[in-house]
Write a protein that holds these residues in place. Structure first.
Motif, PDB file in Angstrom:
ATOM      1  N   LEU A 115       0.839  -1.205   0.000  1.00  0.00           N
ATOM      2  CA  LEU A 115       0.000   0.000   0.000  1.00  0.00           C
ATOM      3  C   LEU A 115       0.872   1.252   0.000  1.00  0.00           C
ATOM      4  CD1 LEU A 115      -2.576  -1.029   2.739  1.00  0.00           C
ATOM      5  CD2 LEU A 115      -2.995  -0.945   0.279  1.00  0.00           C
ATOM      6  N   SER A 116       0.438   2.251  -0.747  1.00  0.00           N
ATOM      7  CA  SER A 116       1.141   3.540  -0.713  1.00  0.00           C
ATOM      8  C   SER A 116       0.785   4.264   0.586  1.00  0.00           C
ATOM      9  CB  SER A 116       0.730   4.403  -1.906  1.00  0.00           C
ATOM     10  OG  SER A 116      -0.614   4.850  -1.772  1.00  0.00           O
ATOM     11  N   GLU A 117       1.584   5.251   0.930  1.00  0.00           N
ATOM     12  CA  GLU A 117       1.298   6.014   2.146  1.00  0.00           C
ATOM     13  C   GLU A 117      -0.048   6.725   2.024  1.00  0.00           C
ATOM     14  OE1 GLU A 117       1.445   6.715   5.849  1.00  0.00           O
ATOM     15  OE2 GLU A 117       3.076   5.616   4.913  1.00  0.00           O
ATOM     16  N   ARG A 118      -0.373   7.188   0.845  1.00  0.00           N
ATOM     17  CA  ARG A 118      -1.668   7.849   0.615  1.00  0.00           C
ATOM     18  C   ARG A 118      -2.812   6.859   0.852  1.00  0.00           C
ATOM     19  NH1 ARG A 118      -2.839  12.063  -4.022  1.00  0.00           N
ATOM     20  NH2 ARG A 118      -1.087  12.841  -2.869  1.00  0.00           N
ATOM     21  N   GLN A 119      -2.686   5.648   0.327  1.00  0.00           N
ATOM     22  CA  GLN A 119      -3.714   4.632   0.525  1.00  0.00           C
ATOM     23  C   GLN A 119      -3.863   4.301   2.007  1.00  0.00           C
ATOM     24  OE1 GLN A 119      -1.979   1.763  -2.101  1.00  0.00           O
ATOM     25  NE2 GLN A 119      -3.341   2.297  -3.812  1.00  0.00           N
ATOM     26  N   ARG A 120      -2.749   4.217   2.699  1.00  0.00           N
ATOM     27  CA  ARG A 120      -2.793   3.944   4.137  1.00  0.00           C
ATOM     28  C   ARG A 120      -3.547   5.051   4.871  1.00  0.00           C
ATOM     29  NH1 ARG A 120       1.802   0.683   6.210  1.00  0.00           N
ATOM     30  NH2 ARG A 120       2.622  -0.430   4.415  1.00  0.00           N
ATOM     31  N   ASP A 121      -3.253   6.292   4.513  1.00  0.00           N
ATOM     32  CA  ASP A 121      -3.918   7.434   5.140  1.00  0.00           C
ATOM     33  C   ASP A 121      -5.419   7.403   4.878  1.00  0.00           C
ATOM     34  OD1 ASP A 121      -4.106  10.016   6.479  1.00  0.00           O
ATOM     35  OD2 ASP A 121      -4.342  10.882   4.474  1.00  0.00           O
ATOM     36  N   TYR A 122      -5.803   7.142   3.641  1.00  0.00           N
ATOM     37  CA  TYR A 122      -7.225   7.094   3.293  1.00  0.00           C
ATOM     38  C   TYR A 122      -7.929   5.959   4.028  1.00  0.00           C
ATOM     39  CZ  TYR A 122      -6.229  10.314  -0.616  1.00  0.00           C
ATOM     40  OH  TYR A 122      -5.853  11.384  -1.387  1.00  0.00           O
ATOM     41  N   LEU A 123      -7.278   4.806   4.140  1.00  0.00           N
ATOM     42  CA  LEU A 123      -7.889   3.685   4.860  1.00  0.00           C
ATOM     43  C   LEU A 123      -8.092   4.027   6.333  1.00  0.00           C
ATOM     44  CD1 LEU A 123      -6.009   0.673   3.272  1.00  0.00           C
ATOM     45  CD2 LEU A 123      -8.453   1.172   3.071  1.00  0.00           C
ATOM     46  N   ARG A 124      -7.130   4.727   6.920  1.00  0.00           N
ATOM     47  CA  ARG A 124      -7.288   5.148   8.325  1.00  0.00           C
ATOM     48  C   ARG A 124      -8.513   6.051   8.480  1.00  0.00           C
ATOM     49  NH1 ARG A 124      -1.468   6.261   7.680  1.00  0.00           N
ATOM     50  NH2 ARG A 124      -0.379   4.420   8.465  1.00  0.00           N
ATOM     51  N   GLN A 125      -8.714   6.932   7.511  1.00  0.00           N
ATOM     52  CA  GLN A 125      -9.857   7.849   7.573  1.00  0.00           C
ATOM     53  C   GLN A 125     -11.176   7.127   7.327  1.00  0.00           C
ATOM     54  OE1 GLN A 125      -9.320  11.901   6.069  1.00  0.00           O
ATOM     55  NE2 GLN A 125      -7.251  11.274   5.457  1.00  0.00           N
ATOM     56  N   VAL A 126     -11.179   6.143   6.442  1.00  0.00           N
ATOM     57  CA  VAL A 126     -12.382   5.336   6.227  1.00  0.00           C
ATOM     58  C   VAL A 126     -12.737   4.606   7.509  1.00  0.00           C
ATOM     59  CG1 VAL A 126     -13.297   3.289   5.034  1.00  0.00           C
ATOM     60  CG2 VAL A 126     -12.107   5.073   3.732  1.00  0.00           C
ATOM     61  N   PHE A 127     -11.728   4.091   8.203  1.00  0.00           N
ATOM     62  CA  PHE A 127     -11.966   3.393   9.458  1.00  0.00           C
ATOM     63  C   PHE A 127     -12.599   4.321  10.497  1.00  0.00           C
ATOM     64  CE2 PHE A 127     -10.650   1.198  13.425  1.00  0.00           C
ATOM     65  CZ  PHE A 127     -11.281  -0.008  13.188  1.00  0.00           C
ATOM     66  N   GLN A 128     -12.353   5.618  10.372  1.00  0.00           N
ATOM     67  CA  GLN A 128     -12.962   6.620  11.261  1.00  0.00           C
ATOM     68  C   GLN A 128     -14.305   7.106  10.704  1.00  0.00           C
ATOM     69  OE1 GLN A 128      -9.857   9.557  11.460  1.00  0.00           O
ATOM     70  NE2 GLN A 128      -8.600   8.320  12.837  1.00  0.00           N
ATOM     71  N   PHE A 165     -14.598  -0.501   3.677  1.00  0.00           N
ATOM     72  CA  PHE A 165     -14.553  -0.543   5.142  1.00  0.00           C
ATOM     73  C   PHE A 165     -13.902  -1.835   5.630  1.00  0.00           C
ATOM     74  CE2 PHE A 165     -15.849  -0.892   9.536  1.00  0.00           C
ATOM     75  CZ  PHE A 165     -15.480   0.369   9.986  1.00  0.00           C
ATOM     76  N   GLU A 166     -14.148  -2.939   4.931  1.00  0.00           N
ATOM     77  CA  GLU A 166     -13.474  -4.182   5.294  1.00  0.00           C
ATOM     78  C   GLU A 166     -11.962  -4.018   5.137  1.00  0.00           C
ATOM     79  OE1 GLU A 166     -13.211  -8.905   4.078  1.00  0.00           O
ATOM     80  OE2 GLU A 166     -14.443  -7.567   2.877  1.00  0.00           O
ATOM     81  N   ALA A 167     -11.547  -3.368   4.054  1.00  0.00           N
ATOM     82  CA  ALA A 167     -10.118  -3.109   3.846  1.00  0.00           C
ATOM     83  C   ALA A 167      -9.566  -2.241   4.969  1.00  0.00           C
ATOM     84  CB  ALA A 167      -9.894  -2.441   2.491  1.00  0.00           C
ATOM     85  N   ALA A 168     -10.322  -1.222   5.354  1.00  0.00           N
ATOM     86  CA  ALA A 168      -9.888  -0.329   6.425  1.00  0.00           C
ATOM     87  C   ALA A 168      -9.788  -1.072   7.753  1.00  0.00           C
ATOM     88  CB  ALA A 168     -10.858   0.848   6.546  1.00  0.00           C
ATOM     89  N   ARG A 169     -10.744  -1.962   8.014  1.00  0.00           N
ATOM     90  CA  ARG A 169     -10.730  -2.750   9.246  1.00  0.00           C
ATOM     91  C   ARG A 169      -9.532  -3.697   9.282  1.00  0.00           C
ATOM     92  NH1 ARG A 169     -11.958  -7.647  10.263  1.00  0.00           N
ATOM     93  NH2 ARG A 169     -13.036  -7.974   8.291  1.00  0.00           N
ATOM     94  N   LEU A 170      -9.283  -4.371   8.176  1.00  0.00           N
ATOM     95  CA  LEU A 170      -8.136  -5.279   8.103  1.00  0.00           C
ATOM     96  C   LEU A 170      -6.825  -4.528   8.278  1.00  0.00           C
ATOM     97  CD1 LEU A 170      -9.332  -7.554   5.169  1.00  0.00           C
ATOM     98  CD2 LEU A 170      -9.063  -8.223   7.575  1.00  0.00           C
ATOM     99  N   PHE A 171      -6.744  -3.343   7.674  1.00  0.00           N
ATOM    100  CA  PHE A 171      -5.533  -2.539   7.806  1.00  0.00           C
ATOM    101  C   PHE A 171      -5.362  -2.055   9.244  1.00  0.00           C
ATOM    102  CE2 PHE A 171      -3.232   1.568   7.371  1.00  0.00           C
ATOM    103  CZ  PHE A 171      -1.999   1.035   7.042  1.00  0.00           C
ATOM    104  N   ALA A 172      -6.453  -1.668   9.882  1.00  0.00           N
ATOM    105  CA  ALA A 172      -6.394  -1.231  11.282  1.00  0.00           C
ATOM    106  C   ALA A 172      -5.914  -2.374  12.185  1.00  0.00           C
ATOM    107  CB  ALA A 172      -7.753  -0.715  11.738  1.00  0.00           C
ATOM    108  N   GLU A 173      -6.419  -3.575  11.924  1.00  0.00           N
ATOM    109  CA  GLU A 173      -5.983  -4.743  12.694  1.00  0.00           C
ATOM    110  C   GLU A 173      -4.489  -5.004  12.465  1.00  0.00           C
ATOM    111  OE1 GLU A 173      -8.499  -8.009  11.572  1.00  0.00           O
ATOM    112  OE2 GLU A 173     -10.247  -7.121  12.542  1.00  0.00           O
ATOM    113  N   TYR A 174      -4.041  -4.860  11.234  1.00  0.00           N
ATOM    114  CA  TYR A 174      -2.621  -5.047  10.902  1.00  0.00           C
ATOM    115  C   TYR A 174      -1.758  -4.032  11.652  1.00  0.00           C
ATOM    116  CZ  TYR A 174       1.657  -4.507   8.187  1.00  0.00           C
ATOM    117  OH  TYR A 174       2.965  -4.367   7.810  1.00  0.00           O
ATOM    118  N   GLU A 175      -2.185  -2.762  11.636  1.00  0.00           N
ATOM    119  CA  GLU A 175      -1.408  -1.720  12.318  1.00  0.00           C
ATOM    120  C   GLU A 175      -1.407  -1.913  13.832  1.00  0.00           C
ATOM    121  OE1 GLU A 175      -0.777   2.245   9.948  1.00  0.00           O
ATOM    122  OE2 GLU A 175      -2.816   2.141  10.729  1.00  0.00           O
ATOM    123  N   ALA A 176      -2.478  -2.451  14.367  1.00  0.00           N
ATOM    124  CA  ALA A 176      -2.562  -2.658  15.815  1.00  0.00           C
ATOM    125  C   ALA A 176      -1.688  -3.828  16.265  1.00  0.00           C
ATOM    126  CB  ALA A 176      -4.003  -2.900  16.227  1.00  0.00           C
ATOM    127  N   GLY A 177      -1.302  -4.642  15.293  1.00  0.00           N
ATOM    128  CA  GLY A 177      -0.432  -5.782  15.619  1.00  0.00           C
ATOM    129  C   GLY A 177      -1.249  -6.974  15.872  1.00  0.00           C
TER     130      GLY A 177
END
Length: 69
Positions: free
Chosen positions: A9-22, A57-69
């Protein structure tokens, strides 16, 4: 699935996924980022495909879980 998908994922994609999760929508993300909502949608679609999720949102949730460890 391997966690290396998140490394692609690009940094931009990561940022957008974080915002979708919010629970921010494309227009809100676009306004904050200084881009069009269509550009946000395109990046989120690419991110969703990279992750292998069915929805943004599923992508954002999975990414959030990944970042949380």
């Amino acid at each position: 699935m391997s966690d290396d998908r998140f490394d692609r994922l690009s940094e931009r994609q990561r940022d957008y996924l974080r915002q979708v999760f919010q629970h921010r929508n494309s227009q809100e993300i676009a306004f904050a980022s200084g881009v069009s909502a269509r550009a946000v949608d395109k990046q989120l679609l690419l991110a969703k495909d990279i992750i292998g999720a069915n929805t943004r949102f599923e992508a954002a949730r999975l990414f959030a879980e990944y970042e949380a460890g």
